[in-house]
Design a protein around this motif. Structure first.
Motif, PDB file in Angstrom:
ATOM      1  N   GLU A 154       9.834  -3.785  -4.356  1.00  0.00           N
ATOM      2  CA  GLU A 154      10.483  -2.670  -5.709  1.00  0.00           C
ATOM      3  C   GLU A 154      10.352  -3.570  -6.970  1.00  0.00           C
ATOM      4  O   GLU A 154       9.502  -2.875  -8.441  1.00  0.00           O
ATOM      5  N   VAL A 159       4.077  -0.936  -4.914  1.00  0.00           N
ATOM      6  CA  VAL A 159       4.339  -0.106  -3.964  1.00  0.00           C
ATOM      7  C   VAL A 159       2.929   0.593  -4.774  1.00  0.00           C
ATOM      8  O   VAL A 159       3.119   0.922  -5.107  1.00  0.00           O
ATOM      9  N   GLY A 160       2.394   1.333  -3.144  1.00  0.00           N
ATOM     10  CA  GLY A 160       1.591   2.104  -3.065  1.00  0.00           C
ATOM     11  C   GLY A 160       0.036   0.996  -3.190  1.00  0.00           C
ATOM     12  O   GLY A 160      -0.946   1.808  -3.516  1.00  0.00           O
ATOM     13  N   ARG A 161      -0.069   0.413  -3.880  1.00  0.00           N
ATOM     14  CA  ARG A 161      -0.536  -0.664  -3.411  1.00  0.00           C
ATOM     15  C   ARG A 161      -0.893  -1.673  -2.463  1.00  0.00           C
ATOM     16  O   ARG A 161      -2.109  -1.724  -1.510  1.00  0.00           O
ATOM     17  N   ASP A 165       3.534   4.360  -0.410  1.00  0.00           N
ATOM     18  CA  ASP A 165       4.133   5.192  -1.024  1.00  0.00           C
ATOM     19  C   ASP A 165       5.360   5.867  -0.070  1.00  0.00           C
ATOM     20  O   ASP A 165       7.305   4.832  -0.705  1.00  0.00           O
ATOM     21  N   ASN A 166       5.572   5.317   1.210  1.00  0.00           N
ATOM     22  CA  ASN A 166       6.813   5.938   1.359  1.00  0.00           C
ATOM     23  C   ASN A 166       7.420   4.866   2.957  1.00  0.00           C
ATOM     24  O   ASN A 166       7.638   4.948   3.735  1.00  0.00           O
ATOM     25  N   TYR A 167       6.862   3.637   2.164  1.00  0.00           N
ATOM     26  CA  TYR A 167       6.874   2.410   2.678  1.00  0.00           C
ATOM     27  C   TYR A 167       6.915   2.378   4.187  1.00  0.00           C
ATOM     28  O   TYR A 167       7.634   1.548   5.267  1.00  0.00           O
ATOM     29  N   ARG A 469      -1.688   7.722   2.006  1.00  0.00           N
ATOM     30  CA  ARG A 469      -0.287   6.623   2.055  1.00  0.00           C
ATOM     31  C   ARG A 469      -0.219   5.489   1.255  1.00  0.00           C
ATOM     32  O   ARG A 469       1.041   5.514   0.793  1.00  0.00           O
ATOM     33  N   TYR A 470      -1.146   5.772   0.056  1.00  0.00           N
ATOM     34  CA  TYR A 470      -1.255   4.240  -1.015  1.00  0.00           C
ATOM     35  C   TYR A 470      -1.472   5.414  -2.201  1.00  0.00           C
ATOM     36  O   TYR A 470      -2.758   6.133  -2.288  1.00  0.00           O
ATOM     37  N   ALA A 471      -0.830   4.771  -2.797  1.00  0.00           N
ATOM     38  CA  ALA A 471      -1.214   5.211  -4.728  1.00  0.00           C
ATOM     39  C   ALA A 471      -2.731   4.981  -5.381  1.00  0.00           C
ATOM     40  O   ALA A 471      -3.391   5.486  -5.723  1.00  0.00           O
TER      41      ALA A 471
END
Length: 778
Positions: A154, A159-161, A165-167, A469-471
């Protein structure tokens, strides 16, 4: 006697007086090239698929060492039963990271995951900043260790890379080298794909863990696996063709020989490619079938001519000599037109298309030897009457009794001026519609995922999962910023880059963007307890240097001396309209922001490669068609010495090419590296029909017949062979509709259309044009 006819007659005497020597020579060549063909290998390289001389690719190659290339591997490891924070998942993720790291050909300095030392976090503490690797060196996957890693994730902003995003997933990324470091040879991406599948997916996809792999090498590997099915389609096509040729000839010998000669042409083609050092790319593995198809087309004309003369009482050798004599010129001109048409593809600055051009032109050139020379020589040794050969019964009866069957009478009407006028009006309307809608033909890919594979393929399903699932998107483009050394602490440079990034983030289709200034702004705000109003490019060089100290060059956001920095744009997809919109917007922004200190250059990354390829295809489209039709026009002129004949052959071809582009817009097929050559191939193959029909017509017109009589003679002499050839080739290609490869399905649709419609145009539009061009005959 014309000089060319004199040459043909001398060649005929030489060949048929030394038939045994000719066969021995062909046999020896076939043994040698057959062995060479067994040595050919599938050959796929990333650089073959891109226009290396394009300005985007020059930028890409110049900075590939610092920022990696577009030949990436992305592996998403996912937990089906919850989030990633459990021992089983981290054990699997570590195993995938290590396996990928040690695969030969992977650029180890650019392997990136949670376990990479370069994946770091930074946080504000009482004494200033603190940070370290997201996964500590002493990491243990127990409850306490996992809690630490979760907090670090975090703080690191990954997160997203790198983390979904949802772990539920975590990513392992890598860049592939151009050459194998162990052998020094060109990297075998198909072997890489095999290792990714066998050593990584099969080993770690278990116990609720799924592995999703995408990237050029994996896509090529999946295409290569699908291409193995081409062999099945090739065998099916041979079977269908054999049945059709037998129904046409009613002779086992006259069925086997043209099929065998066409297969010999394929073997010679593969053998020559291997001898010249070429492999067979999965994207051009369809060329051998096209060579076979063209060979059968000319073989059918040869056995048709031989069969008619045998039925009229000639011996096999006499019939073969006659067939060679009358078909050498039209057949040779048709095949030369095919060859030159394929050679024009060399004008396209994309390696894979140039290799396809070489392979196709070699194969068609060989057919001149195998189907125009070897085939009649072999037939001359066979006692065809002992086989009780029958040319198509109705057509032959008509030929002998001068009673035309209903089909020929109907088709003859196309050469009558009143019916011809209707045909030409209908053709003009279709051409007008086709020309209008062909303007809507789009350059590039029109669908999400890998266009070479079906949407339901494992590769594309993996792509959709990662995108969802990823940004970040797997479709990204790096705009390279070239400036002076140590420019990372120059606020003017950073503000210019930030302005460019802001402009691009507001373009439809851009999902997100990242650059050195955007990261430095986040770090700068961290010095002020994360206050958003301090998320700025500080005008103070010392403040910038302080923020920069937390960003190593291993992040890929700057090079070692800070003279080159990328602005990375993540796109929603790689559809042609998305790429065009973003690239056009980038060009406008670059023109506005470029100055003496900062130079923005397009483009690296997968989207940069696609943009360059699309532009290269668009630029090559018109010149390629000019070259193809120019070659056909010149060769037709040399063959017939008549403008009327050239118009009669070329106009139907052009109409069909335009209709094929209309069909592409209707079926939502873009003009790409795989579909662009089909247009040239279709023209090359389609010209055969017109040349064979017109060769007989011009002979009869010169003898004093009117157009109707000449066309009827052409139908009786060549018509059934043209119809059978068109239908046979279309049926063979139509089996591609069931291929595992999407690009083969698209090529199958287009080639089926062009085989059939070129044949129909040759027997309808060509005589209709002739009816008005040859008004009176001496």
């Amino acid at each position: 006697m014309r000089p060319i006819e004199n040459v043909i007659n001398r060649l005929e005497l030489t060949i048929f007086r030394h038939r045994v020597f000719v066969i021995i020579l062909f046999l020896l060549m076939s043994v040698f090239l057959g062995y060479q063909a067994t040595q050919i290998k599938l050959d796929a390289a990333f650089t073959k698929n891109i226009p290396l001389n394009h300005e985007y690719m020059q930028t890409y190659l110049k900075h590939r060492a610092d920022f990696g290339g577009a030949n990436n591997v992305l592996i998403s490891v996912c937990n089906q039963e919850g989030d990633i924070f459990n021992e089983n998942f981290f054990t699997s993720l570590k195993g995938v990271h290590d396996k990928l790291f040690f695969i030969p050909g992977v650029e180890r300095t650019q392997v990136n995951s949670l376990f990479s030392p370069s994946t770091r976090f930074i946080e504000v503490v009482e004494d200033g900043f603190a940070g370290g690797p997201v996964v500590p060196a002493d990491f243990v996957a127990d409850e306490a260790g996992l809690a630490i890693v979760k907090g670090n994730i975090e703080k690191a902003g990954v997160v997203g890379r790198i983390v979904a995003d949802n772990y539920s997933c975590a990513m392992v990324k890598a860049v592939l080298m151009e050459n194998d470091p162990e052998t020094g040879e060109k990297l075998d991406v198909i072997e890489i794909a095999s290792k990714l599948e066998n050593d990584i997916r099969q080993e770690y996809e278990k116990d609720g863990i799924t592995v999703h792999i995408i990237g050029f090498s994996k896509m090529v590997g999946d295409v290569a696996n699908g291409a193995k099915g081409v062999v099945t389609f090739f065998l099916i096509a041979i079977a269908i063709t054999t049945v059709m040729v037998y129904l046409f000839s009613k002779s086992i010998a006259l069925t086997i020989l043209p099929i065998a000669c066409s297969l010999i042409a394929v073997i010679w083609q593969l053998g020559l490619l291997s001898t010249m050092g070429f492999g067979l790319d999965p994207m051009s593995i369809l060329v051998p079938f096209l060579v076979f198809a063209i060979g059968v087309s000319h073989g059918v004309q040869m056995i048709n001519s031989i069969g008619k003369k045998v039925a009229l009482g000639l011996k096999s050798k006499q019939a073969a000599e006659y067939a060679f004599r009358v078909l050498a010129i039209p057949g040779g001109i048709a095949l030369l037109s095919d060859t030159v048409g394929f050679i024009t593809l060399l004008s396209i600055d994309i390696g894979i298309i140039r290799e396809l051009a070489i392979a196709a032109s070699l194969g068609v050139g060989i057919i001149i030897l195998t189907n125009l020379i070897l085939l009649p020589v072999l037939v001359s040794f066979i006692n065809i009457k002992a086989e009780k050969v029958k040319t198509p019964s109705k057509a032959q009866a008509a030929y002998q009794t001068n009673q035309e069957p209903a089909l020929w009478r109907f088709m003859q009407s196309f050469s009558e001026r009143n019916v011809a006028a209707v045909v030409l009006v209908v053709a003009a309307i279709l051409f007008g519609l086709g020309f209008h809608y062909s303007k809507q033909l789009k350059i590039g890919e029109l669908h999400a995922g890998a266009p070479s594979l079906h949407e339901h393929s494992r590769y594309n399903q993996d792509t959709f999962l990662i995108t969802d699932r990823y940004a970040i998107s797997v479709d990204y483009m790096s705009v390279i910023v070239e400036t002076t050394a140590n420019a990372c602490t120059n606020p003017d440079v950073l503000k210019t880059m930030d302005s460019f990034q802001w402009k691009m983030e507001n373009i439809a289709g851009v999902q997100s963007a990242v650059s050195l200034p955007s990261v430095m702004k986040i770090i700068n705000s961290g010095y002020y307890e994360g206050n958003l109003k301090w998320r700025i490019i500080s005008p103070n060089q010392y403040a910038l240097a302080q923020a920069l100290s937390n960003i190593p060059s291993s992040t890929g956001l700057l090079n070692n001396d800070c003279s080159v920095m990328p602005v990375i744009l993540f796109l929603q997809d790689h559809k042609a309209e998305t790429i065009n919109r973003v690239v056009d917007a980038a060009k406008i922004a670059i023109a506005e922001l470029n100055n003496d200190l900062v130079t923005f250059k397009l483009a690296s990354g997968p989207i940069g490669v696609m943009a360059a390829t699309n532009e290269a295809v668009e630029q090559a489209q018109t010149p390629m068609m000019i070259y193809v039709y120019g070659a056909v026009i010149i060769l037709c002129w040399l063959s017939f010495k008549s403008i009327k004949a050239v118009v009669s052959v070329v106009v139907p071809l052009f109409i069909v090419s335009t209709l094929a582009q209309w069909l592409m817009t209707v079926l939502d097929i873009g003009l790409t590296v795989s579909t662009l050559p089909v247009i040239a191939l279709g023209v090359g193959i389609g010209v055969d029909y017109g040349i064979y029909i017109l060769s007989t017509m011009t002979q009869r017109l010169s003898a004093g017949d009117n157009v109707q009589q000449a066309y009827l003679a052409a139908l009786k002499e060549r018509g059934i062979a043209v119809l059978i050839t068109g239908v046979t080739l279309a049926i063979g290609v139509s089996t591609w509709f069931f291929s595992d490869l999407k690009f083969q399905v698209d090529m199958g649709i287009l080639l089926t259309f062009m085989f059939l419609v070129n044949m129909l145009a040759a027997v309808t539009i060509l005589p209709a044009i002739a009816a008005f061009l040859w008004k009176k005959q001496k």
